[in-house]
Scaffold this motif. Sequence first.
Motif, PDB file in Angstrom:
ATOM      1  N   ASP A 137       0.862  -1.126   0.124  1.00  0.00           N
ATOM      2  CA  ASP A 137       0.050   0.074   0.083  1.00  0.00           C
ATOM      3  C   ASP A 137       1.077   1.196   0.492  1.00  0.00           C
ATOM      4  O   ASP A 137       0.438   2.168  -0.808  1.00  0.00           O
ATOM      5  N   VAL A 138       2.081   1.033   0.473  1.00  0.00           N
ATOM      6  CA  VAL A 138       3.202   2.073   0.824  1.00  0.00           C
ATOM      7  C   VAL A 138       3.593   2.359  -0.631  1.00  0.00           C
ATOM      8  O   VAL A 138       3.898   3.640  -0.732  1.00  0.00           O
ATOM      9  N   HIS A 139       3.781   1.409  -1.016  1.00  0.00           N
ATOM     10  CA  HIS A 139       4.123   1.854  -3.132  1.00  0.00           C
ATOM     11  C   HIS A 139       3.601   2.385  -3.542  1.00  0.00           C
ATOM     12  O   HIS A 139       3.845   3.004  -4.111  1.00  0.00           O
ATOM     13  N   GLY A 143       3.811   6.502  -5.423  1.00  0.00           N
ATOM     14  CA  GLY A 143       3.637   6.886  -6.878  1.00  0.00           C
ATOM     15  C   GLY A 143       3.394   5.682  -7.522  1.00  0.00           C
ATOM     16  O   GLY A 143       4.097   5.822  -9.353  1.00  0.00           O
ATOM     17  N   GLY A 144       3.430   4.625  -6.890  1.00  0.00           N
ATOM     18  CA  GLY A 144       3.840   3.182  -7.983  1.00  0.00           C
ATOM     19  C   GLY A 144       2.506   3.107  -8.414  1.00  0.00           C
ATOM     20  O   GLY A 144       2.561   1.984  -9.802  1.00  0.00           O
ATOM     21  N   GLY A 145       1.048   3.034  -8.223  1.00  0.00           N
ATOM     22  CA  GLY A 145       0.251   3.124  -9.111  1.00  0.00           C
ATOM     23  C   GLY A 145       0.505   1.784  -9.734  1.00  0.00           C
ATOM     24  O   GLY A 145       0.186   0.815  -8.851  1.00  0.00           O
ATOM     25  N   SER A 146      -0.059   1.909 -11.034  1.00  0.00           N
ATOM     26  CA  SER A 146       0.176   0.597 -11.553  1.00  0.00           C
ATOM     27  C   SER A 146       1.709   0.258 -11.847  1.00  0.00           C
ATOM     28  O   SER A 146       1.928  -1.193 -12.856  1.00  0.00           O
ATOM     29  N   THR A 147       2.876   0.201 -11.648  1.00  0.00           N
ATOM     30  CA  THR A 147       4.029   0.125 -11.238  1.00  0.00           C
ATOM     31  C   THR A 147       3.914  -1.383 -10.574  1.00  0.00           C
ATOM     32  O   THR A 147       2.739  -1.698  -9.520  1.00  0.00           O
ATOM     33  N   PRO A 148       4.656  -2.360 -10.828  1.00  0.00           N
ATOM     34  CA  PRO A 148       4.629  -3.612  -9.885  1.00  0.00           C
ATOM     35  C   PRO A 148       5.674  -3.593  -9.324  1.00  0.00           C
ATOM     36  O   PRO A 148       6.484  -2.409  -9.003  1.00  0.00           O
ATOM     37  N   PHE A 149       5.558  -4.186  -8.005  1.00  0.00           N
ATOM     38  CA  PHE A 149       6.094  -4.556  -6.891  1.00  0.00           C
ATOM     39  C   PHE A 149       7.347  -4.368  -7.228  1.00  0.00           C
ATOM     40  O   PHE A 149       7.534  -5.283  -7.568  1.00  0.00           O
TER      41      PHE A 149
END
Length: 317
Positions: A137-139, A143-149
């Motif tokens: 959730d922090v990711h 600004g992670g959005g749709s960026t893979p973990f």
Amino acid sequence: ARQGFHRAFVALLPHAVDVKLALHRRFRDVRNTPEGAQLPAVLRTQLDAGDAASHRTLVVVVGEGRSATSVFTDAVFNTLPSFTFTYEPCRFTDGLLHGRKCARFVAEILTCRLPASVFRHFVNDWAAFSKGRFVSDVHALHGGGSTPFPNDWAKASALPANLDVEALHLAWLARCAATHAVVKTIRIARWAELQPLVDAVPTVRILHFVRDPLHVAASRARIPEFFVRGGEWSANGTTDSIVDNVCSAMADKLRPLPFSAVPFLRVRYEHFRANPVATASTVYRWLNFSSEVPAVVRALLGGCAATLRADDPPAPC
């Protein structure tokens, strides 16, 4: 200046729940009255937060190594954003906490009171800490959005070097104070060891996830790490020693909980494996939530029958 702000903010945040609860108690009778409507907006916001804090549900799930407690807690609790789930907080990278020491540490987590120095030590077992959805959730919020973990987050055994621990600590404290909390631990051998937790957190609920000790022992006997001589699970590295460890740890916990005022629920592995959705519904009802199982939880539970092993051949106990 940044470090000074962090120290000041962190000094206050562990008391955030106490402040919210105090405001809730002071103004709860006027909150929804014309008088309450005249309160400053910033205070009304804090009253809303205090109302939420007063309804925080605090749960400790106690189980054994190789009893599928992780599968259960991940599906039933960690899937939901309304919970902050903590996986095995007593499993430090440079040592373990057992019994009453573990119970005291769990109490600090449930009440959102971890100072920065302890938090840094706590998250260094990144493989355990990152199992909670808080990290993903922090990711996403960062600004992670749709960026893979990030792979270096998902696969790291220690705290990734590119993470700001101070910011992570602040985020954890704020999240903790605003959500229900669930801690899963396998390092309580006797119910009496929970006394420090019950004293510190009178509203705690205890859920015992139990698998037949014969099958717990048989499952451990298939895995080399449980044969480490003088380790956590075996005194002399033999199968008999593994069986002794299981039986001594489970004998007391199969008795009734000695704290009569503490809400207690025992969930059996075999029932969960056979009826995962019905078991989740029972747990939610015990927590005074709706017994309806959310679709996201149902989807994850659908794979539990394949994930959970049928009973292993029993070992003598």
